[in-house]
Write a protein that holds these residues in place. Structure first.
Motif, short mmCIF file in Angstrom:
data_model
loop_
_atom_site.label_atom_id
_atom_site.label_comp_id
_atom_site.label_asym_id
_atom_site.label_seq_id
_atom_site.Cartn_x
_atom_site.Cartn_y
_atom_site.Cartn_z
N TYR A 89 48.02 28.51 98.95
CA TYR A 89 48.32 28.28 97.73
C TYR A 89 47.52 29.15 96.69
N SER A 93 46.68 22.09 90.31
CA SER A 93 46.82 21.36 89.28
C SER A 93 47.06 19.79 89.41
N SER A 95 48.96 16.00 88.16
CA SER A 95 50.01 15.57 87.21
C SER A 95 49.98 13.90 87.48
N ASN A 105 48.62 18.88 92.75
CA ASN A 105 49.49 20.03 93.19
C ASN A 105 49.02 21.17 93.56
N ASP A 107 50.08 24.80 93.94
CA ASP A 107 51.31 25.47 93.77
C ASP A 107 52.58 24.52 93.01
N GLN A 108 53.54 24.40 93.77
CA GLN A 108 54.65 23.56 93.45
C GLN A 108 54.64 22.31 94.29
N ARG A 109 53.73 22.41 95.41
CA ARG A 109 53.94 21.19 96.53
C ARG A 109 53.03 20.12 96.21
N LYS A 110 53.35 19.00 96.52
CA LYS A 110 52.24 17.80 96.27
C LYS A 110 51.38 17.75 97.60
#
Lengths: 329, 130
Positions: A89, A93, A95, A105, A107-110
């Motif tokens: 990755y 981040s 959320s 997160n 990249d876009q994956r949890k």
């Protein structure tokens, strides 16, 4: 106190090692941990990949596993616990999730736990600490350096299926062979050092919690009264599951219930707690010399783990609100 | 706790630790903004003794210890930790031996003996290994 210990070290004979005393406590935990990791080894015999993001990869009954990521390039011939893998990755981040929890997160994956659950942290501070661990990884992910993540995974997955009472019982077992209750009879300078450095902490906990612990030079250790155990059991019962996981971790690392309580109650710092736990080793280092690849590695690893445990307990047991005062005209 | 550093030293220490890990882009990291925000927030109080401030100082000290200790541990790990098992050819090369080109070798002799570099032993030249 820290500088005082270093200035008081003098030449003497060998003392008793901290590590050999607590092998009996480690054995039960080792059996549970081995059975936990043996399940993951069975998984990896079929998949050869451990992936934090895929759906239930950790189910030992499942044989048809997906392989979304490239195979490991390190130690691929030997089936062992995966300790490193390539970084997959770029950005990390956090959320908001359901129920006020925070998610990480990549990249876009949890992020998910090794048990396949969605990784959630109860507050922002803990989430940021975990995110920072993932963010600091370079080309390879070194899981053995991610202590906060490990603690969160343990609290979320509970791989040994222990209840709060079982954790409390396991933690209080260390009191019977607490490091600072075990004293030596010789050499005199080590005896004096132990009395000077360990007695204040022992007095603090006996006065603060109104208990009797005492110290002993006997190989069996001090006799801990049942009233003391009940007091500590009641106190530990007031912590939530996450805090208890962290507290038990700190006790296991320091090999001392007294030092762990002093650390969590903010009576001593992490460096002081580690120094007091390794007092005898520091004493021998002062006489025989320091071996960087053994002593320093042990010291820094213990400090990192203890600091992570203390932070974990602090973040798990805090709740903060902001109240704004109305400005008067 | 008497031995805790001042808030300014702790804040600078943590930000320095983040910079050492992240490099020049440390100001964009999550931890940087959160740490600055927390240190500013905890100052805003009219109370003479703020428990939250003490706790925040303690947490900061522990986090600084975690950052420094992890970095130092990994630095020592990279220097001293074993790199993994070598393959057979590399292992032979370390002690000055060479793997045989074909299995079996001569009857009554082991493959490695003819290529040992121990000076007191007689080196036997064999056409098979040249």
């Amino acid at each position: 106190m820290y500088l005082g210990i270093l200035s008081n070290l003098r030449s003497v004979k060998h003392g008793r090692s901290r590590s050999c005393r607590d092998a009996m406590h480690c054995s039960e935990m080792c059996v549970e941990i081995q059975s936990y990791f043996s399940k993951w080894n069975l998984v990896r015999l079929h998949s050869r990949v451990g992936h934090a993001l895929s759906p239930p990869i950790a189910c030992p009954r499942s044989l048809a596993l997906k392989l979304p990521l490239p195979l490991l390039s390190v130690n691929s011939k030997y089936y062992s616990i995966i300790t490193e893998r390539k970084k997959f990755y770029e950005d990390v981040s956090i959320s908001h999730g359901e129920g006020g929890m925070f998610e990480i997160n990549l990249d876009q994956r949890k992020l998910k736990t090794p048990g396949g659950k969605l990784f959630t942290a109860p507050n922002e501070a803990l989430a940021i600490a975990v995110a920072n661990e993932w963010d600091t990884q370079k080309d390879t992910l070194k899981f053995y350096s991610m202590h906060m993540t490990t603690l969160c995974n343990t609290a979320l997955d509970n791989p040994t299926f222990r209840s709060k009472d079982q954790i409390i019982t396991a933690a209080l077992k260390y009191l019977e062979t607490d490091t600072i209750c075990y004293r030596v009879e010789e050499p005199p300078s080590l005896v004096e050092l132990q009395n000077n450095e360990w007695d204040p902490v022992l007095n603090w906990i006996e006065d603060g919690y109104n208990v009797v612990i005492g110290s002993s030079t006997n190989i069996l250790g001090p006799e801990i009264p049942q009233a003391t155990m009940n007091t500590f059991r009641q106190h530990l019962g007031s912590y939530n599951f996450w805090s208890l996981t962290g507290l038990e971790y700190v006790i296991t690392q320091l090999k001392s219930v007294v030092l762990a309580f002093a650390l969590i109650d903010k009576h001593i710092t992490v460096e002081q707690a580690v120094l007091l736990s390794r007092l005898e080793e520091e004493f021998q280092i002062g006489h025989w010399g320091n071996v960087e690849w053994a002593h320093d590695v042990d010291l820094y690893e213990l400090r990192a783990r203890t600091a992570a445990g203390a932070l974990f307990v602090h973040f798990s047991s805090e709740s903060s609100t902001v109240k704004r005062r109305l400005m008067q005209d | 706790i008497q031995s805790l550093s001042s808030p300014l030293c702790l804040c600078q220490g943590i930000l320095r630790g983040i910079r050492a890990i992240k490099g020049p882009e440390y100001k964009h990291s999550l931890a940087y903004n959160y740490v600055l925000d927390q240190f500013c927030k905890k100052q805003i109080t009219g109370e003479r003794y703020c428990l939250a401030q003490e706790e925040a100082l303690y947490a900061s000290h522990s986090y600084l210890c975690l950052l420094i200790s992890t970095r130092q541990h990994m630095a020592l790990y990279d220097i001293y930790h074993g790199k993994g098992q070598h393959d057979t050819e590399e292992m032979a090369g370390i002690v000055g031996l060479r793997l045989p080109a074909q299995p079996g070798g001569r009857a009554g002799r082991s493959e490695g003996r003819e290529k040992t570099l121990i000076p007191h032993q007689r080196v036997v030249k064999s056409s098979r290994w040249t």
